[in-house]
Scaffold this motif. Structure first.
Motif, short mmCIF file in Angstrom:
data_model
loop_
_atom_site.label_atom_id
_atom_site.label_comp_id
_atom_site.label_asym_id
_atom_site.label_seq_id
_atom_site.Cartn_x
_atom_site.Cartn_y
_atom_site.Cartn_z
N GLU A 1 0.85 -1.19 0.00
CA GLU A 1 0.00 0.00 0.00
C GLU A 1 0.88 1.24 0.00
OE1 GLU A 1 -2.31 -0.22 3.56
OE2 GLU A 1 -0.58 -0.03 4.89
N VAL B 1 1.43 4.80 1.74
CA VAL B 1 1.08 5.41 3.02
C VAL B 1 1.32 6.91 2.97
CG1 VAL B 1 1.63 5.50 5.48
CG2 VAL B 1 1.61 3.30 4.28
N LYS C 1 -3.47 4.60 2.30
CA LYS C 1 -3.79 4.71 3.73
C LYS C 1 -3.24 6.02 4.27
CE LYS C 1 -4.39 1.55 6.70
NZ LYS C 1 -4.33 0.37 7.61
N ILE D 1 -2.35 7.99 7.76
CA ILE D 1 -2.11 7.77 9.19
C ILE D 1 -1.91 9.12 9.85
CG2 ILE D 1 -0.63 6.68 10.91
CD1 ILE D 1 0.15 4.63 8.78
N GLU E 1 -11.96 2.97 6.62
CA GLU E 1 -11.09 1.81 6.39
C GLU E 1 -9.71 2.23 5.89
OE1 GLU E 1 -11.90 -1.22 7.25
OE2 GLU E 1 -13.87 -0.50 7.94
N ASN E 2 -9.60 3.44 5.40
CA ASN E 2 -8.33 3.92 4.84
C ASN E 2 -7.60 4.90 5.76
OD1 ASN E 2 -10.41 3.50 2.45
ND2 ASN E 2 -8.36 3.11 1.62
N GLU F 1 -6.08 5.82 9.75
CA GLU F 1 -5.63 5.25 11.02
C GLU F 1 -5.16 6.38 11.93
OE1 GLU F 1 -1.90 2.41 12.30
OE2 GLU F 1 -2.99 1.90 10.47
#
Length: 494
Positions: free
Chosen positions: A302, A304, A340, A342, A370-371, A373
């Motif tokens: 993925e 990030v 994703k 973060i 879901e993507n 954090e």
């Protein structure tokens, strides 16, 4: 006849006015004299307290100085706290015989735990002991206590909190490292201290004045005020008066340090301290990121994106989430790898925790939970690990005073995308030897398009930008901060 009656009433009013004028002046004069006597008596008591403390704690070295830092949130995990610990470490190396005090409101932890957290979060270990003075009235500077007239309320609250600090320990040198300028005259004139301050951002700025003047909505300018001309005018007058008083208390400082060109311009405009003001870039742990390889991995599951910054309203994490949602829409059919985001940051109190919960709900509303954090109050090694995996570093605060998180992302080798204002624009994301070091944006669409552009670049193109960025941030290292900080505060020890 009417004219005679008017003259009669006027003469009666004047006689009444004059009859109260002399007694009023006398009473006012007596009150001023009483106030001066009370303040003088307080000053004498504080001086005697300082003298007795020195004799009782250090009989062999009577000239040992007590150096105190005012930092009510010293256990928080933000860039301001990193400045505090690096400043203490620098002073302890040079002035080894001094006694060091930190005024803090973190009553829920011990001094040992605070120092352990500084080591865990910032990789900073002090060489000598520190005395912590735990303040019980920190709630007086909480923004939530003042739903209206917040700037004034917090500033007045800081005076009471400063008085609690001064009553517990009277230092020789006082340094405000968190931006509570209203404590400066308290320590200088009542505590008879040499006073200095490290300004991360001005409490009020010309930018804030322009927001109110132009009736623009913002996190510090509610919509119902922007829609009402009378309320906007009243708030503008309040801001101008507050800026005048803020300038007066700030000018009491013997030494002023600011963290960026943006902050410097505003402080010089408000405080008029050209003769004692220096730019001291905050310390960024650049060195510890240099072992992260710049070359990207050839195989990844993925891509990030990371954001580094405390969960405060001005950081505008909501803009990051909305921009990321637009990016996901753009890349849904084009990008081969999952994305994703973060969000890494510190939570100081329940308000910050509530803010994180609101951001999580926004993720659900946008359909991106879901993507996304959240990593809160994580250790330094974990931060470093996340940055080592990230392709893009994200920053969205308008007029960020400096941006330690931006520097950390650049040192770690992420391609930074910061807000086109403040410190990132003027000091950090600037060309290095004529070469690009990152990207700037302002609106949601701009952020989404720029993120998409960065992700679509070849690894070689990204490598060159990351290399330029890493080379450019060496001027923000711990060593450079220590040299500039010690040079600036030297005046306080003469």
């Amino acid at each position: 006849m009417a004219a005679d009656e008017e003259n009669l009433y006027l003469s009666k009013f004047l006689r009444l006015f004059y009859s109260f004028l002399i007694p009023g002046l006398i009473v006012s004069g007596l009150l001023c004299i009483c106030l001066i006597i009370v303040l003088w008596r307080i000053k004498i008591q504080l001086w005697e307290k300082k003298k007795s403390e020195k004799v009782s704690t250090d009989r062999k070295r009577r000239n040992n100085k007590v150096i105190a830092f005012f930092h009510p949130y010293c256990n928080a995990g933000g860039g301001g706290e990193r400045v505090l610990w690096c400043a203490l470490r620098a002073l302890q190396k040079k002035y080894q015989d001094a006694t060091y005090v930190v005024y803090t409101g973190d009553e829920d932890v011990t001094g040992e735990q605070i120092l352990d957290n500084a080591l865990r979060r910032f990789n900073i270990k002090l060489v000598h002991p520190v005395k912590f003075v735990f303040l019980k009235k920190r709630y007086l500077v909480e923004a939530s206590l003042y739903p209206h007239f917040t700037l004034l309320g917090q500033s007045l609250g800081s005076i009471f909190l400063g008085w609690e600090a001064l009553s517990n320990c009277v230092p020789d040198v006082y340094i405000d490292s968190m931006g509570y300028a209203f404590t400066l005259p308290l320590f200088k004139y009542l505590g008879d201290c040499k006073v200095g301050c490290y300004v991360h951002y001005p409490v009020i700025s010309t930018d804030m004045l322009s927001v109110v003047r132009n009736q623009n909505a913002g996190f510090n300018n509610a919509t119902y005020i922007t829609k009402n001309l009378f309320l906007s005018k009243m708030k503008l007058i309040y801001y101008y008066l507050f800026a005048l008083i803020y300038g007066m208390v700030g000018s009491c400082s013997d030494v002023v340090m600011v963290n960026s060109s943006w902050t410097l311009n505003h402080i010089l405009s408000l405080w008029k301290v050209q003769s004692c003001c220096n730019t001291v870039y905050p310390p960024c742990d650049v060195q510890t990121f240099l072992d992260i390889p710049l070359h990207e991995k050839t195989v990844t599951s993925e891509d990030v994106l990371v954001s580094v910054g405390q969960f405060r309203p001005e950081k505008n994490h909501a803009l990051q989430l909305r921009s990321f949602a637009k990016l996901l829409e753009k890349k849904a059919t084009k990008h081969p790898l999952p994305l994703k985001l973060i969000l890494i940051g510190g939570c100081r109190n329940k308000d910050d925790e509530q803010r994180v919960n609101q951001l999580k709900r926004l993720c659900e509303d946008l359909g991106i939970q879901e993507n996304v954090e959240f990593q809160i109050n994580i250790p330094f090694e974990e931060l470093k690990n996340y940055l080592s995996k990230a392709v893009v570093g994200l920053h969205t605060m308008w007029n960020e005073h400096f941006g330690i998180g931006v520097v950390e992302c650049m040192a770690a080798g992420t391609v930074i995308l910061a807000h086109n204002s403040g410190g990132p624009k003027l000091d950090i994301v600037i060309p290095y030897e004529g070469n690009k070091t990152g990207f700037l944006a302002e609106r949601e669409e701009d952020y989404a398009e720029t993120m998409a552009h960065i992700l679509s670049m070849s690894p070689e193109e990204r490598f060159q930008i990351r290399k330029n960025a890493r080379q450019s941030v060496s001027r923000f290292s711990d060593h450079e901060f220590e040299v500039a900080f010690l040079l600036s505060v030297e005046k306080l020890f003469k």
